[in-house]
Design a protein around this motif. Structure first.
Motif, PDB file in Angstrom:
ATOM      1  N   UNK A 127      10.085   3.408   3.584  1.00 46.06           N
ATOM      2  CA  UNK A 127      11.517   3.469   4.455  1.00 46.06           C
ATOM      3  C   UNK A 127      11.422   4.613   5.100  1.00 46.06           C
ATOM      4  N   UNK A 128      11.015   5.826   4.635  1.00 45.95           N
ATOM      5  CA  UNK A 128      10.757   7.185   5.336  1.00 45.95           C
ATOM      6  C   UNK A 128       9.782   6.699   6.545  1.00 45.95           C
ATOM      7  N   UNK A 129       8.662   6.338   6.329  1.00 43.28           N
ATOM      8  CA  UNK A 129       7.781   5.956   7.572  1.00 43.28           C
ATOM      9  C   UNK A 129       8.344   5.461   8.474  1.00 43.28           C
ATOM     10  N   UNK A 199       9.715   0.745  -1.546  1.00 40.91           N
ATOM     11  CA  UNK A 199      10.766   1.629  -1.360  1.00 40.91           C
ATOM     12  C   UNK A 199      11.161   2.037   0.198  1.00 40.91           C
ATOM     13  N   UNK A 200      12.509   1.702   0.531  1.00 39.92           N
ATOM     14  CA  UNK A 200      13.631   1.013  -0.003  1.00 39.92           C
ATOM     15  C   UNK A 200      13.767  -0.429  -0.442  1.00 39.92           C
ATOM     16  N   UNK A 201      12.768  -1.512  -0.019  1.00 40.34           N
ATOM     17  CA  UNK A 201      12.939  -2.786  -0.318  1.00 40.34           C
ATOM     18  C   UNK A 201      11.604  -3.248  -0.882  1.00 40.34           C
ATOM     19  N   UNK A 202      11.613  -4.193  -1.697  1.00 37.47           N
ATOM     20  CA  UNK A 202      12.217  -4.609  -2.778  1.00 37.47           C
ATOM     21  C   UNK A 202      12.398  -3.726  -3.943  1.00 37.47           C
ATOM     22  N   UNK A 203      11.458  -2.898  -4.116  1.00 37.38           N
ATOM     23  CA  UNK A 203      11.201  -1.990  -5.151  1.00 37.38           C
ATOM     24  C   UNK A 203      10.029  -2.695  -6.121  1.00 37.38           C
ATOM     25  N   UNK A 204       9.554  -1.921  -7.071  1.00 38.20           N
ATOM     26  CA  UNK A 204       8.612  -2.641  -8.074  1.00 38.20           C
ATOM     27  C   UNK A 204       9.236  -2.828  -9.276  1.00 38.20           C
ATOM     28  N   UNK A 205       8.823  -4.021  -9.739  1.00 41.29           N
ATOM     29  CA  UNK A 205       9.635  -4.501 -11.002  1.00 41.29           C
ATOM     30  C   UNK A 205       8.687  -3.903 -12.012  1.00 41.29           C
ATOM     31  N   UNK A 213      13.387  -3.703 -14.689  1.00 43.18           N
ATOM     32  CA  UNK A 213      13.952  -3.092 -14.024  1.00 43.18           C
ATOM     33  C   UNK A 213      13.188  -2.914 -12.682  1.00 43.18           C
ATOM     34  N   UNK A 214      13.916  -2.488 -11.337  1.00 48.94           N
ATOM     35  CA  UNK A 214      13.032  -2.065 -10.373  1.00 48.94           C
ATOM     36  C   UNK A 214      13.194  -0.614 -10.002  1.00 48.94           C
ATOM     37  N   UNK A 215      11.754   0.007  -9.530  1.00 51.08           N
ATOM     38  CA  UNK A 215      11.664   1.391  -9.557  1.00 51.08           C
ATOM     39  C   UNK A 215      11.865   1.846  -8.051  1.00 51.08           C
ATOM     40  N   UNK A 216      12.369   3.048  -7.860  1.00 48.52           N
ATOM     41  CA  UNK A 216      12.506   3.625  -6.554  1.00 48.52           C
ATOM     42  C   UNK A 216      12.394   5.135  -6.602  1.00 48.52           C
ATOM     43  N   UNK A 260      25.836  -5.114 -11.390  1.00 51.88           N
ATOM     44  CA  UNK A 260      25.731  -4.108 -10.150  1.00 51.88           C
ATOM     45  C   UNK A 260      24.203  -4.243  -9.977  1.00 51.88           C
ATOM     46  N   UNK A 261      23.891  -5.238  -9.063  1.00 53.79           N
ATOM     47  CA  UNK A 261      22.372  -5.407  -8.785  1.00 53.79           C
ATOM     48  C   UNK A 261      22.051  -4.720  -7.626  1.00 53.79           C
ATOM     49  N   UNK A 262      22.301  -3.344  -7.740  1.00 50.85           N
ATOM     50  CA  UNK A 262      21.977  -2.504  -6.383  1.00 50.85           C
ATOM     51  C   UNK A 262      21.423  -0.967  -7.251  1.00 50.85           C
ATOM     52  N   UNK A 263      20.781  -0.111  -6.237  1.00 51.19           N
ATOM     53  CA  UNK A 263      20.394   1.087  -6.730  1.00 51.19           C
ATOM     54  C   UNK A 263      21.302   2.164  -6.989  1.00 51.19           C
ATOM     55  N   UNK A 264      20.912   2.624  -8.351  1.00 48.20           N
ATOM     56  CA  UNK A 264      21.696   3.621  -8.897  1.00 48.20           C
ATOM     57  C   UNK A 264      20.787   4.598  -9.428  1.00 48.20           C
TER      58      UNK A 264
END
Ligand code: COA
Length: 565
Positions: A127-129, A199-205, A213-216, A260-264
């Motif tokens: 996402x940053x790139x 990162x941002x999407x989809x994360x690593x399972x 969980x998905x990691x970011x 809550x299926x979103x990043x926290x």
């Protein structure tokens, strides 16, 4: 030219192209790629000279690209094809990458090339790139292509796989199996690449504390180590996990199986499993740092690279405490640096959504951010600067404007409005700051337009004072030079005196408290009133519910009255 941006969403790249193409004098309208008939209708209504697709998830219907020149912005080097271009570049540790603007044809990403750019890669998230290097390259390549299209007679270059200059190739969709971390084998660099490419999407399972969980938001740890895969410590909202040659911090998680299926923040999701870990305090060498202060000469710098620019209640409180400590130092200038990707996007909508009472948490969050804004506005001992390396949105823009000066990197996009979030009224003293710096007429126009704004427009309107034409990697150094000059300027004492006088006069005319009370009265209705629009909009935003139609603020072709209405 009349340019239609056909895009899956009004994402950061689409916003930037919208701003740049308009600034270059083109008539630009946007349509979300919702279904083929809606796209056809948009083309019929707008009658574009050119269609540019900055961010698509599906192919453009053949009858559109057969009749109109359609340019696809592909985030990959020439020859690269497929939906996971940047993911592969990060995972494969590519030294350089690029953006190609190609003409839409039957085969996805395989049409002739209108223009392209390449850039050196950086150790950063996908996402940053995308927000930095890819966006800058795309803007330049699209500008070339638009110029060529306007001039006429340009023949785009068909892709020749035999050409030795073409290094790209067809790559499949990246699957979770490609990203999967093998904690028993992967070193820190590999783990970071695997997390960052999603990162941002989809994360690593992954499996963490026995849960899928998905990691970011991964960062290398320099000191801690342990048995590979073991959870070692917690710091702020992050947890530390051992790799074969060290450890990484994981700042954010997503639990697909939770309500809550979103990043926290990771500790928020792990709960007791994180509480049981030893807590460490971040310093320059070890730990997860999202807030720190450095001093150089007469200037203090506060860095707060909060993930996605979202500022929750606790983050605002920590930042306020750090800001107060900075104020108490014997410096002449305080620079609020934000983070490299975002300066601030205002209240933390994910944490609010996850709270037992989103209304109560919204109230706490807005009050915490207002306390910080007030402290900045009332600083009479130093000159203050907000240095925008990355974008700012909603309350984040006005929090920046609370400083005496706003310096922005060329290419930064501001979204100085709240209403897209379910008609949210907004606070952060915007009703004081916006008219003060932009004038009442412009203030009203900005609020009504609800559009992204480039730095040149923001400077003309008083939302930005200086634009720094520096590459992302050179921005901090450029800010440091400028801040040191400001602290040493012969007119420094006079500037500080003017600021104190102006504040006293403003306060006498209308106290800051009155602005805040009025804003919060309206916010109270947003949070607790009968109209649930804010809660619905936040739910949709956080859950990434696709928009069912393009907002009329950007779909000019669907408006019957003038664009400023
Ligand atoms: N709280 C929590 N997360 C936020 C956020 C916020 N205030 N603002 C942005 N984010 C997250 C997005 O969900 C997205 O998450 P992802 O990593 O899962 O994709 C990421 O930050 C990037 O945001 P995105 O919307 O994709 O960026 P953009 O450049 O397309 O748009 C904004 C920028 C500012 C227009 C848009 O993010 C926005 O409207 N944010 C909300 C602003 C707001 O209303 N704040 C509350 C009032 S103060």
């Amino acid at each position: 030219m009349r340019i239609l941006l056909l895009s899956h969403a009004f994402n950061s790249l689409t916003q930037r192209l919208f701003v740049e193409l308009r600034a270059a004098g083109h008539a630009v309208s946007v349509e979300f790629d919702i279904n083929d008939d809606v796209s056809r209708e948009a083309v019929a209504l707008f009658a574009p000279d050119l269609i540019v697709a900055p961010f698509l998830k599906r192919a453009i219907p053949a009858d559109i690209w057969q009749r109109h020149t359609c340019l696809i912005v592909h985030p990959g080097i020439r020859g690269d094809r497929g939906p996971s271009a940047l993911d592969w570049a990060v995972l494969d540790d590519a030294a350089t990458w690029g953006v190609t603007v190609l003409q839409a044809e039957a085969e996805m990403d395989a049409g002739p090339v209108w223009s392209w750019r390449e850039f050196p890669m950086r150790d950063a998230t996908k996402a940053s790139l995308y927000r930095n290097e890819v966006t800058a390259a795309a803007v330049a390549a699209v500008a070339d292509a638009v110029e060529r299209c306007a001039a006429g007679g340009f023949a785009p270059t068909p892709l020749d796989p035999q050409d030795p200059a073409i290094h790209g190739r067809l790559r499949p969709l990246m699957r979770q199996a490609d990203r999967a971390i093998d904690w028993a084998r992967d070193d820190t660099a590999t783990v970071l690449r695997k997390i960052r490419c999603g990162d941002g999407f989809p994360g690593v399972r992954d499996t963490l504390a026995g849960r899928e969980l998905f990691l970011y938001d991964a960062h290398a740890e320099a000191v801690l180590s342990g048995a590979p895969g073991e959870l070692l410590a917690r710091c702020g909202g992050a947890v530390c996990r051992a790799t074969v040659d060290g450890a990484v911090w994981i700042g954010h998680l997503r639990d697909k199986h939770a309500g809550s299926d979103f990043k926290l923040p990771a500790t928020h999701i792990l709960g007791p499993a994180a509480d049981a870990l030893p807590e460490i305090v971040a310093d320059g060498e070890s730990g997860y740092r999202d807030l720190w202060y450095v001093e150089a000469g007469d200037v203090g710098y506060l860095h707060f690279p909060f993930y996605n620019g979202a500022m929750g209640t606790a983050q605002c409180e920590r930042l306020l405490a750090a800001y107060r400590a900075a104020r108490a130092r014997d410096t002449r200038v305080i620079v609020l640096m934000g983070g490299p990707d975002f300066w601030s996007n205002g209240m933390h909508l994910n944490l609010i959504e996850a709270a037992d009472s989103p209304a109560d948490e919204s109230w706490r969050n807005i009050n915490a951010i207002d306390d910080l804004a007030r402290e900045i506005i009332e600083t009479d001992s130093q000159l203050t600067v907000a240095a925008l390396h990355g974008n700012a949105g909603a309350g984040g823009v006005f929090l920046a404007r609370a400083a005496d000066q706003v310096w922005a990197r060329d290419g930064v996009i501001l979204n100085p409005h709240y209403k897209d979030m379910g008609n949210l009224y907004g606070s952060e003293y915007w009703t004081y700051l916006l008219p003060r710096y932009a004038g009442s007429d412009n203030a009203e126009r900005i609020v009504r337009a609800r559009l992204p704004m480039g730095v040149d427009e923001a400077r003309a309107l008083g939302l930005v004072d200086a634009v720094l034409d520096a590459a992302p990697t050179a921005f901090s150094a450029a800010v440091e030079r400028r801040a040191a000059d400001l602290a040493r300027a012969p007119g420094f004492d006079a500037q500080l005196g003017d600021k104190q006088r102006q504040r006293r006069a403003d306060e006498a005319q209308r106290p800051l408290t009155a602005y805040r009370d009025d804003e919060l009265q309206r916010m109270r209705l947003n949070f607790y009133g009968f109209d649930p629009s804010y809660h619905v909009a936040r739910y949709n935003f956080v859950g990434k519910v696709p928009k069912s139609r393009t907002p009329l603020t950007i779909a000019q072709h669907r408006r019957v009255s003038s664009p400023t209405d």
